[in-house]
Motif scaffolding. Structure first.
Motif, PDB file in Angstrom:
ATOM      1  N   THR A  67       0.944  -1.330   0.107  1.00 41.69           N
ATOM      2  CA  THR A  67      -0.105  -0.008   0.049  1.00 41.69           C
ATOM      3  C   THR A  67       0.948   1.247  -0.101  1.00 41.69           C
ATOM      4  O   THR A  67       1.910   1.156   0.583  1.00 41.69           O
ATOM      5  CB  THR A  67      -0.706   0.149   1.063  1.00 41.69           C
ATOM      6  OG1 THR A  67      -1.715  -1.204   1.187  1.00 41.69           O
ATOM      7  CG2 THR A  67      -1.813   1.152   1.447  1.00 41.69           C
ATOM      8  N   ASN A  69       0.618   5.705  -0.518  1.00 42.75           N
ATOM      9  CA  ASN A  69      -0.187   6.910  -0.678  1.00 42.75           C
ATOM     10  C   ASN A  69      -0.372   7.383  -2.208  1.00 42.75           C
ATOM     11  O   ASN A  69       0.505   7.092  -3.098  1.00 42.75           O
ATOM     12  CB  ASN A  69       0.534   8.246  -0.141  1.00 42.75           C
ATOM     13  CG  ASN A  69       0.620   8.458   1.440  1.00 42.75           C
ATOM     14  OD1 ASN A  69      -0.175   7.913   1.910  1.00 42.75           O
ATOM     15  ND2 ASN A  69       1.651   8.786   2.070  1.00 42.75           N
ATOM     16  N   TYR A  70      -1.741   7.570  -2.619  1.00 34.57           N
ATOM     17  CA  TYR A  70      -1.924   7.908  -3.863  1.00 34.57           C
ATOM     18  C   TYR A  70      -1.253   9.319  -4.273  1.00 34.57           C
ATOM     19  O   TYR A  70      -1.763  10.404  -3.695  1.00 34.57           O
ATOM     20  CB  TYR A  70      -3.346   7.771  -4.336  1.00 34.57           C
ATOM     21  CG  TYR A  70      -3.547   8.340  -5.787  1.00 34.57           C
ATOM     22  CD1 TYR A  70      -3.545   7.596  -6.806  1.00 34.57           C
ATOM     23  CD2 TYR A  70      -4.398   9.717  -5.828  1.00 34.57           C
ATOM     24  CE1 TYR A  70      -3.624   8.101  -8.137  1.00 34.57           C
ATOM     25  CE2 TYR A  70      -4.399  10.014  -7.056  1.00 34.57           C
ATOM     26  CZ  TYR A  70      -4.243   9.351  -8.196  1.00 34.57           C
ATOM     27  OH  TYR A  70      -4.370   9.533  -9.437  1.00 34.57           O
ATOM     28  N   LYS A  71      -0.488   9.319  -5.139  1.00 31.68           N
ATOM     29  CA  LYS A  71      -0.034  10.611  -5.749  1.00 31.68           C
ATOM     30  C   LYS A  71       0.245  10.307  -7.333  1.00 31.68           C
ATOM     31  O   LYS A  71       0.525   9.115  -7.679  1.00 31.68           O
ATOM     32  CB  LYS A  71       1.641  10.807  -5.370  1.00 31.68           C
ATOM     33  CG  LYS A  71       1.482  10.986  -3.891  1.00 31.68           C
ATOM     34  CD  LYS A  71       3.039  11.239  -3.487  1.00 31.68           C
ATOM     35  CE  LYS A  71       3.240  11.138  -2.028  1.00 31.68           C
ATOM     36  NZ  LYS A  71       4.859  11.172  -1.526  1.00 31.68           N
ATOM     37  N   TYR A  75       1.840   6.908  -9.161  1.00 30.24           N
ATOM     38  CA  TYR A  75       0.972   6.121  -9.832  1.00 30.24           C
ATOM     39  C   TYR A  75       1.503   6.053 -11.526  1.00 30.24           C
ATOM     40  O   TYR A  75       1.386   4.871 -12.027  1.00 30.24           O
ATOM     41  CB  TYR A  75      -0.536   6.741 -10.007  1.00 30.24           C
ATOM     42  CG  TYR A  75      -1.507   5.669 -10.507  1.00 30.24           C
ATOM     43  CD1 TYR A  75      -1.795   4.842  -9.558  1.00 30.24           C
ATOM     44  CD2 TYR A  75      -1.937   5.663 -11.821  1.00 30.24           C
ATOM     45  CE1 TYR A  75      -2.839   3.745 -10.005  1.00 30.24           C
ATOM     46  CE2 TYR A  75      -3.027   4.766 -12.148  1.00 30.24           C
ATOM     47  CZ  TYR A  75      -3.428   3.767 -11.379  1.00 30.24           C
ATOM     48  OH  TYR A  75      -4.345   2.742 -11.839  1.00 30.24           O
ATOM     49  N   LYS A 120      -6.011   2.177  -8.008  1.00 27.49           N
ATOM     50  CA  LYS A 120      -6.281   3.372  -7.090  1.00 27.49           C
ATOM     51  C   LYS A 120      -7.235   2.492  -6.038  1.00 27.49           C
ATOM     52  O   LYS A 120      -8.246   1.996  -6.468  1.00 27.49           O
ATOM     53  CB  LYS A 120      -7.024   4.365  -8.016  1.00 27.49           C
ATOM     54  CG  LYS A 120      -7.499   5.525  -6.931  1.00 27.49           C
ATOM     55  CD  LYS A 120      -6.501   6.226  -6.088  1.00 27.49           C
ATOM     56  CE  LYS A 120      -7.544   7.386  -4.986  1.00 27.49           C
ATOM     57  NZ  LYS A 120      -7.907   6.797  -3.849  1.00 27.49           N
ATOM     58  N   GLN A 129      -5.838   9.105   0.439  1.00 26.59           N
ATOM     59  CA  GLN A 129      -6.089   8.471  -0.730  1.00 26.59           C
ATOM     60  C   GLN A 129      -4.871   7.574  -1.067  1.00 26.59           C
ATOM     61  O   GLN A 129      -3.563   7.945  -0.639  1.00 26.59           O
ATOM     62  CB  GLN A 129      -5.914   9.626  -1.799  1.00 26.59           C
ATOM     63  CG  GLN A 129      -6.961  10.551  -1.757  1.00 26.59           C
ATOM     64  CD  GLN A 129      -8.171  10.179  -2.616  1.00 26.59           C
ATOM     65  OE1 GLN A 129      -8.298   9.296  -3.321  1.00 26.59           O
ATOM     66  NE2 GLN A 129      -9.303  11.029  -2.567  1.00 26.59           N
ATOM     67  N   ASP A 130      -5.184   6.103  -1.152  1.00 27.03           N
ATOM     68  CA  ASP A 130      -4.333   5.146  -1.182  1.00 27.03           C
ATOM     69  C   ASP A 130      -4.200   4.542  -2.425  1.00 27.03           C
ATOM     70  O   ASP A 130      -5.398   4.610  -3.198  1.00 27.03           O
ATOM     71  CB  ASP A 130      -4.283   3.941  -0.117  1.00 27.03           C
ATOM     72  CG  ASP A 130      -4.220   4.205   1.096  1.00 27.03           C
ATOM     73  OD1 ASP A 130      -3.225   5.315   1.390  1.00 27.03           O
ATOM     74  OD2 ASP A 130      -4.649   3.720   2.184  1.00 27.03           O
ATOM     75  N   MET A 131      -3.217   3.828  -2.854  1.00 27.81           N
ATOM     76  CA  MET A 131      -2.990   3.003  -3.889  1.00 27.81           C
ATOM     77  C   MET A 131      -2.608   1.586  -3.680  1.00 27.81           C
ATOM     78  O   MET A 131      -1.776   1.556  -2.541  1.00 27.81           O
ATOM     79  CB  MET A 131      -2.424   3.681  -5.289  1.00 27.81           C
ATOM     80  CG  MET A 131      -1.033   3.934  -4.931  1.00 27.81           C
ATOM     81  SD  MET A 131      -0.185   4.723  -6.311  1.00 27.81           S
ATOM     82  CE  MET A 131       1.309   5.332  -5.741  1.00 27.81           C
TER      83      MET A 131
END
Length: 149
Positions: A67, A69-71, A75, A120, A129-131
């Motif tokens: 896991t 952080n979504y950036k 991505y 995502k 927000q995670d990915m």
């Protein structure tokens, strides 16, 4: 001197084109088990007074899920690696110079080949927000014996 326990700080997901020179792929928040107890096969005969077993081959249970952080830029970076067999590693440890930490794997480097996928993740109110990142291993996950003190 006896080595003390380590926390999860300074844990890195690494990638390499050639299997020798690694760079940090993205910052991660969670990493999976890098091994497991092997399944066992029953070798019991009718002459035995208890069940007997041998170890079977190891099974990661499928893809190794991380896991992050979504950036958007991270991505896109991960998408460049998706669907290709590449060299990956999870490194534990870094050296500090000033305020900068550089991954060095001084507490261990676990290396393998695999195929990456990224997605995502969903979220709710008040959430980060995670990915998700999954790497399907195509080789055995091994400790690089040349690492550490």
């Amino acid at each position: 001197m006896t080595e003390k326990a380590h926390n999860t700080s300074m844990t890195y997901l690494m990638n390499s084109a050639n299997g020798t020179t690694y760079t940090k792929l993205v910052d991660i928040k969670e990493f999976p088990d890098l091994g497991s107890a092997p399944p066992t096969l029953d070798t019991t005969t009718l002459s035995d007074m208890m069940h007997t077993y041998i170890n079977d081959i190891l099974d990661t249970g499928g893809g190794l899920e991380f896991t992050a952080n979504y950036k958007l830029e991270d991505y896109k970076t991960l998408l460049e690696h998706a669907g290709k067999e590449e060299n990956y590693a999870v490194w534990f440890g870094a050296k500090k110079e000033g305020e900068v930490f550089t991954p060095d794997g001084s507490f261990g480097k676990f290396e393998f080949k695999g195929e990456l996928s990224v997605w995502k993740k969903g979220a709710g109110v008040g959430a980060v927000q995670d990915m998700g990142i999954s790497i399907a291993p195509s080789t055995e996950i091994k400790l690089n014996q040349a690492t550490g003190a």
